[in-house]
Motif scaffolding. Structure first.
Motif, PDB file in Angstrom:
ATOM      1  N   LYS A  28       1.825   1.741   0.900  1.00 37.32           N
ATOM      2  CA  LYS A  28       1.064   2.882   1.423  1.00 37.32           C
ATOM      3  C   LYS A  28       1.922   3.805   2.287  1.00 37.32           C
ATOM      4  O   LYS A  28       1.632   5.006   2.380  1.00 37.32           O
ATOM      5  CB  LYS A  28      -0.128   2.375   2.235  1.00 37.32           C
ATOM      6  CG  LYS A  28      -1.189   1.699   1.378  1.00 37.32           C
ATOM      7  CD  LYS A  28      -2.368   1.235   2.217  1.00 37.32           C
ATOM      8  CE  LYS A  28      -3.437   0.589   1.332  1.00 37.32           C
ATOM      9  NZ  LYS A  28      -4.600   0.112   2.130  1.00 37.32           N
ATOM     10  N   LEU A  29       2.957   3.260   2.922  1.00 38.23           N
ATOM     11  CA  LEU A  29       3.808   4.093   3.776  1.00 38.23           C
ATOM     12  C   LEU A  29       4.906   4.804   2.993  1.00 38.23           C
ATOM     13  O   LEU A  29       5.323   5.906   3.369  1.00 38.23           O
ATOM     14  CB  LEU A  29       4.445   3.237   4.878  1.00 38.23           C
ATOM     15  CG  LEU A  29       3.531   2.717   5.978  1.00 38.23           C
ATOM     16  CD1 LEU A  29       4.331   1.916   6.991  1.00 38.23           C
ATOM     17  CD2 LEU A  29       2.800   3.862   6.677  1.00 38.23           C
ATOM     18  N   LEU A  70      10.683   6.188  10.163  1.00 38.61           N
ATOM     19  CA  LEU A  70       9.878   5.561   9.122  1.00 38.61           C
ATOM     20  C   LEU A  70      10.751   4.762   8.154  1.00 38.61           C
ATOM     21  O   LEU A  70      10.343   3.693   7.678  1.00 38.61           O
ATOM     22  CB  LEU A  70       9.077   6.625   8.367  1.00 38.61           C
ATOM     23  CG  LEU A  70       8.151   6.099   7.260  1.00 38.61           C
ATOM     24  CD1 LEU A  70       7.161   5.085   7.809  1.00 38.61           C
ATOM     25  CD2 LEU A  70       7.419   7.249   6.577  1.00 38.61           C
ATOM     26  N   GLU A  71      11.946   5.254   7.868  1.00 42.59           N
ATOM     27  CA  GLU A  71      12.855   4.499   7.005  1.00 42.59           C
ATOM     28  C   GLU A  71      13.232   3.164   7.643  1.00 42.59           C
ATOM     29  O   GLU A  71      13.336   2.144   6.951  1.00 42.59           O
ATOM     30  CB  GLU A  71      14.106   5.331   6.725  1.00 42.59           C
ATOM     31  CG  GLU A  71      13.867   6.503   5.787  1.00 42.59           C
ATOM     32  CD  GLU A  71      15.108   7.357   5.615  1.00 42.59           C
ATOM     33  OE1 GLU A  71      16.057   7.174   6.419  1.00 42.59           O
ATOM     34  OE2 GLU A  71      15.141   8.195   4.701  1.00 42.59           O
ATOM     35  N   PHE A  72      13.430   3.173   8.939  1.00 39.93           N
ATOM     36  CA  PHE A  72      13.735   1.917   9.631  1.00 39.93           C
ATOM     37  C   PHE A  72      12.561   0.937   9.516  1.00 39.93           C
ATOM     38  O   PHE A  72      12.755  -0.267   9.301  1.00 39.93           O
ATOM     39  CB  PHE A  72      14.058   2.206  11.097  1.00 39.93           C
ATOM     40  CG  PHE A  72      14.333   0.974  11.911  1.00 39.93           C
ATOM     41  CD1 PHE A  72      15.549   0.321  11.820  1.00 39.93           C
ATOM     42  CD2 PHE A  72      13.362   0.458  12.759  1.00 39.93           C
ATOM     43  CE1 PHE A  72      15.808  -0.820  12.564  1.00 39.93           C
ATOM     44  CE2 PHE A  72      13.611  -0.682  13.507  1.00 39.93           C
ATOM     45  CZ  PHE A  72      14.839  -1.322  13.413  1.00 39.93           C
ATOM     46  N   ILE A  73      11.338   1.451   9.643  1.00 40.17           N
ATOM     47  CA  ILE A  73      10.158   0.593   9.498  1.00 40.17           C
ATOM     48  C   ILE A  73      10.074   0.032   8.076  1.00 40.17           C
ATOM     49  O   ILE A  73       9.778  -1.156   7.866  1.00 40.17           O
ATOM     50  CB  ILE A  73       8.880   1.378   9.852  1.00 40.17           C
ATOM     51  CG1 ILE A  73       8.883   1.756  11.337  1.00 40.17           C
ATOM     52  CG2 ILE A  73       7.636   0.565   9.519  1.00 40.17           C
ATOM     53  CD1 ILE A  73       8.877   0.575  12.277  1.00 40.17           C
ATOM     54  N   THR A 129      10.468   1.793  -4.534  1.00 41.01           N
ATOM     55  CA  THR A 129       9.228   2.580  -4.475  1.00 41.01           C
ATOM     56  C   THR A 129       8.019   1.714  -4.128  1.00 41.01           C
ATOM     57  O   THR A 129       7.076   2.195  -3.493  1.00 41.01           O
ATOM     58  CB  THR A 129       8.984   3.266  -5.826  1.00 41.01           C
ATOM     59  OG1 THR A 129       8.965   2.272  -6.858  1.00 41.01           O
ATOM     60  CG2 THR A 129      10.085   4.276  -6.115  1.00 41.01           C
ATOM     61  N   GLN A 130       8.058   0.441  -4.533  1.00 41.18           N
ATOM     62  CA  GLN A 130       6.939  -0.465  -4.252  1.00 41.18           C
ATOM     63  C   GLN A 130       7.459  -1.880  -4.056  1.00 41.18           C
ATOM     64  O   GLN A 130       8.523  -2.243  -4.569  1.00 41.18           O
ATOM     65  CB  GLN A 130       5.914  -0.453  -5.397  1.00 41.18           C
ATOM     66  CG  GLN A 130       4.964   0.721  -5.378  1.00 41.18           C
ATOM     67  CD  GLN A 130       3.844   0.545  -6.379  1.00 41.18           C
ATOM     68  OE1 GLN A 130       3.915  -0.309  -7.266  1.00 41.18           O
ATOM     69  NE2 GLN A 130       2.793   1.334  -6.255  1.00 41.18           N
ATOM     70  N   LYS A 190      -2.679  10.796   9.814  1.00 47.21           N
ATOM     71  CA  LYS A 190      -3.891   9.999  10.019  1.00 47.21           C
ATOM     72  C   LYS A 190      -3.877   8.746   9.146  1.00 47.21           C
ATOM     73  O   LYS A 190      -4.190   7.646   9.612  1.00 47.21           O
ATOM     74  CB  LYS A 190      -5.117  10.862   9.714  1.00 47.21           C
ATOM     75  CG  LYS A 190      -6.434  10.147   9.940  1.00 47.21           C
ATOM     76  CD  LYS A 190      -7.610  11.075   9.673  1.00 47.21           C
ATOM     77  CE  LYS A 190      -8.928  10.362   9.919  1.00 47.21           C
ATOM     78  NZ  LYS A 190     -10.092  11.252   9.650  1.00 47.21           N
ATOM     79  N   ASN A 191      -3.495   8.913   7.883  1.00 49.50           N
ATOM     80  CA  ASN A 191      -3.430   7.756   6.984  1.00 49.50           C
ATOM     81  C   ASN A 191      -2.359   6.767   7.436  1.00 49.50           C
ATOM     82  O   ASN A 191      -2.550   5.549   7.356  1.00 49.50           O
ATOM     83  CB  ASN A 191      -3.143   8.216   5.560  1.00 49.50           C
ATOM     84  CG  ASN A 191      -4.265   9.066   4.996  1.00 49.50           C
ATOM     85  OD1 ASN A 191      -5.432   8.893   5.371  1.00 49.50           O
ATOM     86  ND2 ASN A 191      -3.931   9.990   4.106  1.00 49.50           N
ATOM     87  N   VAL A 192      -1.240   7.292   7.918  1.00 47.83           N
ATOM     88  CA  VAL A 192      -0.171   6.420   8.406  1.00 47.83           C
ATOM     89  C   VAL A 192      -0.643   5.617   9.602  1.00 47.83           C
ATOM     90  O   VAL A 192      -0.386   4.410   9.716  1.00 47.83           O
ATOM     91  CB  VAL A 192       1.081   7.259   8.756  1.00 47.83           C
ATOM     92  CG1 VAL A 192       2.163   6.372   9.367  1.00 47.83           C
ATOM     93  CG2 VAL A 192       1.609   7.974   7.525  1.00 47.83           C
ATOM     94  N   PHE A 193      -1.353   6.278  10.503  1.00 49.00           N
ATOM     95  CA  PHE A 193      -1.852   5.581  11.689  1.00 49.00           C
ATOM     96  C   PHE A 193      -2.879   4.514  11.312  1.00 49.00           C
ATOM     97  O   PHE A 193      -2.869   3.404  11.863  1.00 49.00           O
ATOM     98  CB  PHE A 193      -2.476   6.597  12.651  1.00 49.00           C
ATOM     99  CG  PHE A 193      -3.011   5.980  13.915  1.00 49.00           C
ATOM    100  CD1 PHE A 193      -2.182   5.758  15.001  1.00 49.00           C
ATOM    101  CD2 PHE A 193      -4.348   5.606  14.013  1.00 49.00           C
ATOM    102  CE1 PHE A 193      -2.669   5.185  16.161  1.00 49.00           C
ATOM    103  CE2 PHE A 193      -4.840   5.029  15.168  1.00 49.00           C
ATOM    104  CZ  PHE A 193      -4.000   4.821  16.248  1.00 49.00           C
ATOM    105  N   VAL A 194      -3.749   4.819  10.365  1.00 51.79           N
ATOM    106  CA  VAL A 194      -4.816   3.876   9.994  1.00 51.79           C
ATOM    107  C   VAL A 194      -4.233   2.614   9.370  1.00 51.79           C
ATOM    108  O   VAL A 194      -4.588   1.487   9.746  1.00 51.79           O
ATOM    109  CB  VAL A 194      -5.817   4.559   9.039  1.00 51.79           C
ATOM    110  CG1 VAL A 194      -6.769   3.526   8.440  1.00 51.79           C
ATOM    111  CG2 VAL A 194      -6.606   5.624   9.781  1.00 51.79           C
ATOM    112  N   VAL A 195      -3.316   2.763   8.402  1.00 48.76           N
ATOM    113  CA  VAL A 195      -2.769   1.582   7.722  1.00 48.76           C
ATOM    114  C   VAL A 195      -1.883   0.770   8.666  1.00 48.76           C
ATOM    115  O   VAL A 195      -1.867  -0.469   8.614  1.00 48.76           O
ATOM    116  CB  VAL A 195      -1.993   1.997   6.456  1.00 48.76           C
ATOM    117  CG1 VAL A 195      -2.935   2.637   5.448  1.00 48.76           C
ATOM    118  CG2 VAL A 195      -0.841   2.931   6.779  1.00 48.76           C
TER     119      VAL A 195
END
Length: 348
Positions: A189-190, A121-124, A214-215, A29-34
């Motif tokens: 955030k991801l 997700l790593e590709f993103i 990491t950031q 849900k958090n992944v979809f929102v951001v």
């Protein structure tokens, strides 16, 4: 494959978009929102304005390609245009839409569902790193462009064209900073959600010698791209404010102001000899005025600079004497005397 250049590959092979069944989909849900929030930002007016300004810079570069091709500042413009084209080729919104479409529609801790793999997700994340680095490159080119062409515009070279170019570059720099910070916020955030996605060993995307940061650092307006603690001591730090540029004309003006000459003692001028002042009481009668007119007429011809009526123009003197004679012919001696006395009193 070096870890530093992994994100910068043109032909980066995308892993297959595979979904696996998981028992807990609450984190999705958090992944979809951001992700959805970031896609809305990419479709906003700032993003459209960025694309329009980038197209304007490309047209300006093509217009002056022959005139400015040997100038260092124009090379920075070409590099800026190349970075903008690479940004367009990256096509980050399309990749995010594909990833968002693979997320489950209903997300909850007690619900199971199909989730994309960790490789997707790593590709993103790698695409976000490339997007962020490209915007750093864009801001570097903007600084180099403005630094060079700012000197030219202060010398009044290509005033109209350079004004438009610098305005477009400044606009790109401002919007690029905004997009880079939005990208860094999404990445930050991801990235913590990476370990929660299911992993497929066969579809390993990132090589063993590569580690994702990491950031990504948020950059404030006027802040240098490299922080002080990370920058090497021998390197030259970027200045947030460029030093003032001094043109040849300004240097010449400064030299002229500095050369004040030598103080020379001067003798005080001698006091001018005072000339005898004219007494209006000497024109008491009509005969006195007649003698005064004859005397002054001769003096005005011989020594016009030292006569009593030198402040009176020739045509004014002629008009005054003519008026005096006409009044006498009209037998208005008293009026003629008063008018002439008042006129002489106002002029001398």
């Amino acid at each position: 494959m070096a870890s530093l250049h992994f994100w910068n590959e043109f032909e980066l092979k995308k892993p297959p978009l595979v979904t696996l069944h998981v028992n807990d989909t609450g984190f999705a849900k958090n992944v979809f929102v951001v992700t959805n929030r970031y896609l809305n930002q990419l479709s906003g007016p700032d993003y459209l304005e960025f694309n329009q300004t980038a197209a304007l810079i490309g047209r300006l570069m093509a217009r002056r390609k022959n005139s400015f091709r040997c100038m260092p500042g124009f090379r920075a413009v070409c590099k800026l245009n190349a970075a903008l084209c690479r940004l367009l080729r990256l096509d980050l919104p399309r990749e995010l839409e594909h990833f968002r479409g693979a997320l489950p529609d209903a997300c909850d801790e007690e619900l199971s569902g199909e989730m994309p793999t960790r490789n997707s997700l790593e590709f993103i994340l790698v695409r976000l790193i490339a997007f962020h680095r490209l915007h750093e490159r864009i801001r570097d080119c903007c600084e180099a462009t403005v630094k060079y062409f700012g000197q030219m515009i202060r010398s009044n070279f290509f005033m109209e064209f350079l004004t438009l170019l610098i305005a477009a570059v400044a606009k790109i720099n401002k919007l690029s900073l905004l997009q880079a910070n939005n990208c860094a916020t999404l990445y930050n955030k991801l990235q913590p959600q990476l370990t929660k996605f299911p992993l497929v060993e066969k579809h390993k995307f990132i090589p063993e010698n590569c580690n994702l940061p990491t950031q990504l650092r948020l950059i404030k307006a006027g802040q240098p791209l490299v922080p002080a603690e990370e920058a090497p001591s021998a390197s030259v730090k970027l200045q947030t404010q460029l030093p003032p540029l001094v043109t040849k004309v300004e240097k010449a003006k400064e030299r002229a102001k500095a050369d004040v000459g030598t103080v020379v003692a001067r003798k005080s001028p001698k006091a001018a000899s005072t000339q005898p002042t004219f007494q209006l009481d000497s024109l008491a009668t009509v005969e006195d005025v007649k003698h005064f007119i004859v005397r002054e007429s001769k003096a005005r011809k011989k020594t016009p600079d030292s006569c009593v009526t030198k402040a009176i123009q020739n045509h004014e003197w002629l008009a005054a004497t003519t008026l005096f004679e006409r009044k006498l012919q009209a037998r208005e001696q008293k009026k003629a005397l008063n008018v002439f006395r008042k006129y002489i009193d106002s002029k001398i």
